[in-house]
Design a protein around this motif. Structure first.
Motif, PDB file in Angstrom:
ATOM      1  N   LEU B   7       0.792  -1.215   0.000  1.00  0.00           N
ATOM      2  CA  LEU B   7       0.000   0.000   0.000  1.00  0.00           C
ATOM      3  C   LEU B   7       0.836   1.283   0.000  1.00  0.00           C
ATOM      4  O   LEU B   7       0.470   2.247  -0.668  1.00  0.00           O
ATOM      5  CB  LEU B   7      -0.980  -0.020   1.172  1.00  0.00           C
ATOM      6  N   PRO B   8       1.978   1.326   0.733  1.00  0.00           N
ATOM      7  CA  PRO B   8       2.746   2.567   0.714  1.00  0.00           C
ATOM      8  C   PRO B   8       3.206   2.981  -0.678  1.00  0.00           C
ATOM      9  O   PRO B   8       3.544   4.136  -0.906  1.00  0.00           O
ATOM     10  CB  PRO B   8       3.949   2.253   1.613  1.00  0.00           C
ATOM     11  N   GLU B  13      -3.554   9.811  -3.931  1.00  0.00           N
ATOM     12  CA  GLU B  13      -4.948   9.925  -4.365  1.00  0.00           C
ATOM     13  C   GLU B  13      -5.723   8.636  -4.066  1.00  0.00           C
ATOM     14  O   GLU B  13      -6.883   8.669  -3.659  1.00  0.00           O
ATOM     15  CB  GLU B  13      -4.918  10.156  -5.881  1.00  0.00           C
ATOM     16  N   ILE B  18      -9.149   5.038  -0.252  1.00  0.00           N
ATOM     17  CA  ILE B  18      -9.278   3.930   0.708  1.00  0.00           C
ATOM     18  C   ILE B  18      -9.696   4.462   2.084  1.00  0.00           C
ATOM     19  O   ILE B  18     -10.661   3.988   2.681  1.00  0.00           O
ATOM     20  CB  ILE B  18      -7.949   3.146   0.791  1.00  0.00           C
ATOM     21  N   LEU B  19      -8.977   5.480   2.552  1.00  0.00           N
ATOM     22  CA  LEU B  19      -9.246   5.981   3.906  1.00  0.00           C
ATOM     23  C   LEU B  19     -10.628   6.638   3.999  1.00  0.00           C
ATOM     24  O   LEU B  19     -11.245   6.673   5.062  1.00  0.00           O
ATOM     25  CB  LEU B  19      -8.146   6.949   4.348  1.00  0.00           C
ATOM     26  N   VAL B  31      -8.650   7.441  14.564  1.00  0.00           N
ATOM     27  CA  VAL B  31      -7.497   7.851  15.371  1.00  0.00           C
ATOM     28  C   VAL B  31      -6.350   6.860  15.184  1.00  0.00           C
ATOM     29  O   VAL B  31      -5.213   7.250  14.939  1.00  0.00           O
ATOM     30  CB  VAL B  31      -7.884   7.942  16.869  1.00  0.00           C
ATOM     31  N   ARG B  32      -6.657   5.565  15.267  1.00  0.00           N
ATOM     32  CA  ARG B  32      -5.596   4.555  15.115  1.00  0.00           C
ATOM     33  C   ARG B  32      -4.965   4.657  13.728  1.00  0.00           C
ATOM     34  O   ARG B  32      -3.741   4.615  13.584  1.00  0.00           O
ATOM     35  CB  ARG B  32      -6.162   3.154  15.348  1.00  0.00           C
ATOM     36  N   VAL B  33      -5.789   4.813  12.706  1.00  0.00           N
ATOM     37  CA  VAL B  33      -5.275   4.870  11.345  1.00  0.00           C
ATOM     38  C   VAL B  33      -4.399   6.113  11.147  1.00  0.00           C
ATOM     39  O   VAL B  33      -3.406   6.076  10.433  1.00  0.00           O
ATOM     40  CB  VAL B  33      -6.437   4.826  10.325  1.00  0.00           C
ATOM     41  N   LEU B  35      -2.361   7.261  13.083  1.00  0.00           N
ATOM     42  CA  LEU B  35      -1.040   7.079  13.696  1.00  0.00           C
ATOM     43  C   LEU B  35      -0.164   6.105  12.909  1.00  0.00           C
ATOM     44  O   LEU B  35       0.959   5.808  13.301  1.00  0.00           O
ATOM     45  CB  LEU B  35      -1.190   6.568  15.134  1.00  0.00           C
ATOM     46  N   VAL B  36      -0.663   5.618  11.789  1.00  0.00           N
ATOM     47  CA  VAL B  36       0.108   4.647  11.007  1.00  0.00           C
ATOM     48  C   VAL B  36       1.385   5.279  10.457  1.00  0.00           C
ATOM     49  O   VAL B  36       2.463   4.709  10.535  1.00  0.00           O
ATOM     50  CB  VAL B  36      -0.774   4.058   9.874  1.00  0.00           C
ATOM     51  N   CYS B  37       1.267   6.460   9.898  1.00  0.00           N
ATOM     52  CA  CYS B  37       2.454   7.165   9.395  1.00  0.00           C
ATOM     53  C   CYS B  37       2.109   8.637   9.234  1.00  0.00           C
ATOM     54  O   CYS B  37       0.939   9.011   9.252  1.00  0.00           O
ATOM     55  CB  CYS B  37       2.932   6.570   8.072  1.00  0.00           C
ATOM     56  N   LYS B  38       3.150   9.447   9.091  1.00  0.00           N
ATOM     57  CA  LYS B  38       2.910  10.899   9.044  1.00  0.00           C
ATOM     58  C   LYS B  38       2.049  11.339   7.854  1.00  0.00           C
ATOM     59  O   LYS B  38       1.161  12.162   8.016  1.00  0.00           O
ATOM     60  CB  LYS B  38       4.237  11.638   9.059  1.00  0.00           C
ATOM     61  N   TRP B  40      -0.297   9.808   6.398  1.00  0.00           N
ATOM     62  CA  TRP B  40      -1.699   9.492   6.663  1.00  0.00           C
ATOM     63  C   TRP B  40      -2.271  10.444   7.705  1.00  0.00           C
ATOM     64  O   TRP B  40      -3.417  10.845   7.631  1.00  0.00           O
ATOM     65  CB  TRP B  40      -1.849   8.039   7.170  1.00  0.00           C
TER      66      TRP B  40
END
Lengths: 174, 336
Positions: B7-8, B13, B18-19, B31-33, B35-38, B40
């Motif tokens: 996915l990364p 776009e 997806i999000l 909130v959890r999502v 924190l996956v990466c900056k 996001w």
């Protein structure tokens, strides 16, 4: 310039078009199915893709394209009905069953599919794959999401930052 | 172009597509999502994404409600009752919102507008109306706003109050842009039961705000700065609550013999507005004690756009989803 034959009102064989994948495999498919792609629809309406010509798709490999076409063929009849207002509940249930099974595939294929759906502007397919990936994300912790989706391991700084956030947002982990 | 293996490697776009499809009824998930990466985190907290998310999912889900305390309680600030996984809200230091739950809080002394999601608050200039039956509403002040992104923007507050004799009702409005209250509009009533119900919320429809009175509905027109009373009611019962229907029109909810009844305001063939009952939900099997003496329930509120009604009786508070007719019990409210 050839007038487009719409397939409807034409009792003969449906009009076919040829699509050529990035690895030069030729796919012959009904124009109505290929027209689920907004980009292809324009070319097809202009009479392209027929005869020996074929429409080259340099961004889509044959494995992905065959999957994309499987989706398009299944969804073409409903799409021809303009979003299927006449579709019966059975038809809709069957499409839903097909969709659920269709995205039950390897992640790398999902990513190739969503890229292809994006390039070819097949809204329904892009939405279907996006929903599938979103479903894979929900209910997981940030680290589980990273692992599931193939992120590289976090650097020590990233890890420390995630830990701090998890403390701060403890309510989201209960 | 090599196909993405993870996915990364997808372009932003598509990550956004997806999000966008994460479930809105689980705030903890977002909130959890985030924190996956900056990238996001940036995406999810950006205004553009929030607008798209709101538009994609339609009316936001009910994540909780504010419950007014007993006016005699020493702490008169409303308590927040979550119905989804969500943190407790930061009360103003002295004592709260998305526009969807914005609330003006009146005591005889102070009025505060609170943004519960950020904990910010703003005290309004004092009013010269002393201890009376009062209620209020907060409105977005932006013309033609779709309310997707106006939190923290200019707002109006409408306050209505009745004298304890019930013979006079006042209204005034506040503008955050001028930081001042309007003059008072007043209405003399001869009928009994024309009290504004203390701290009950109003239904805002455009420029009109409808507040429950004991056996009537009070209507305040913000544009005309005038008050009127809707006198024709479905029957002579008290405790009906004006609600905002799914289509944005005025409705009415009330309890009649163990059932929740709903009316909508329709114009009949003679061009006259009247109440038409359109739904009745039997509560006998789902709300404990409703058919016992003292177990009678009352409608205490509604959630805009999501077809949810809140009920209370001596056994607790209940959330009624009008579409599915599902009724759920909210724990721990009996003693509040």
């Amino acid at each position: 310039m050839a007038a487009p034959e719409s397939g409807d009102g034409n009792n003969g064989a449906a009009r076919m078009v040829t699509l050529i994948s990035s690895d030069n495999t030729r796919f012959e498919v009904e124009a109505a199915a290929a027209s689920l792609s907004q980009t292809l629809q324009l070319t097809i309406l202009d009479g392209g893709g027929g005869g020996g010509d074929g429409i080259p798709l340099p961004n889509v490999d044959s494995a992905t394209l065959s999957k994309v076409l499987e989706y398009c063929i299944k969804h073409a009849p409903a799409a021809a009905n303009g979003g299927a207002p006449n579709a019966t509940a059975v038809d809709r249930a069957e499409l839903e069953r097909f969709d659920n099974e269709f995205v039950n595939i390897d992640q790398s294929v999902l990513y190739s599919l969503i890229m292809a759906a994006h390039n070819l502007e097949i809204e329904g397919l892009q939405s279907l794959v996006a929903k599938k990936v979103a479903d894979m994300i929900k209910g997981k912790s940030p680290m589980e999401i990273r692992r599931t989706l193939g992120f590289p391991d976090p650097t020590p700084e990233e890890q420390a930052e995630m830990n701090a956030h998890m403390l701060e947002y403890g309510w989201a982990y209960e | 172009m090599a196909p993405p293996r993870s996915l990364p490697e997808l372009m932003e776009e598509l990550v956004e597509e997806i999000l966008l499809r994460l479930p809105p009824d689980d705030p903890a998930c977002i909130v959890r999502v985030s924190l996956v990466c900056k990238p996001w985190h940036r995406l999810l907290s950006g205004r553009a994404f929030l607008r798209r998310y709101r538009a994609f999912h339609g009316a936001p889900p009910l994540v909780g409600f504010l419950r007014n305390r007993d006016p005699l309680d020493s702490c008169r600030f409303p308590s927040f009752i979550p119905t989804a996984s969500i943190p407790s809200l930061a009360h103003p230091a002295a004592a709260a919102a998305d526009w969807s739950i914005a609330w003006a809080w009146g005591t005889s002394q102070r009025l505060v507008v609170w943004y519960p999601t950020t904990g910010d608050w703003r005290e309004l200039p004092r009013l010269a109306i002393s201890d009376v039956m009062s209620s209020g509403a907060v409105l977005c002040a932006i013309d033609g706003c779709d309310h997707m992104d106006c939190n923290g923007g200019p707002f109006r507050v409408v306050l209505v109050a009745s004298s304890t004799s019930g013979q006079i009702t006042w209204a005034c409005s506040y503008s955050s842009e001028t930081n001042a209250w309007s003059t008072l509009a007043s209405l003399l009533t001869t009928s009994k039961f024309c009290y504004v119900k203390l701290m009950d919320r109003g239904a805002v429809i455009g420029d009109q705000i409808y507040f429950p009175m004991y056996k009537k509905i009070l209507k305040y027109d913000l544009g005309k700065h005038s008050l009127s009373v809707i006198i024709d009611m479905p029957d002579d019962f008290s405790n009906n609550v004006p609600i905002l229907m799914g289509d944005g029109s005025l409705g009415l909810a009330g309890i009649r013999s163990s059932s929740l009844r709903l009316w909508s305001r329709k114009v009949n063939t003679e061009g006259v507005e009247q109440w038409v009952q359109y739904k009745s939900i039997n509560l006998q099997s789902t709300v404990p004690g409703i058919d016992k003496p003292g177990g009678g329930a009352e409608v205490i509120g509604f959630a805009e756009g999501v077809n949810i009604i809140l009920l209370r009786n001596g056994f607790g508070t209940f959330v009624v989803e009008l579409k599915s007719e599902r009724i759920s019990y909210q724990q721990g409210l009996v003693d509040l």
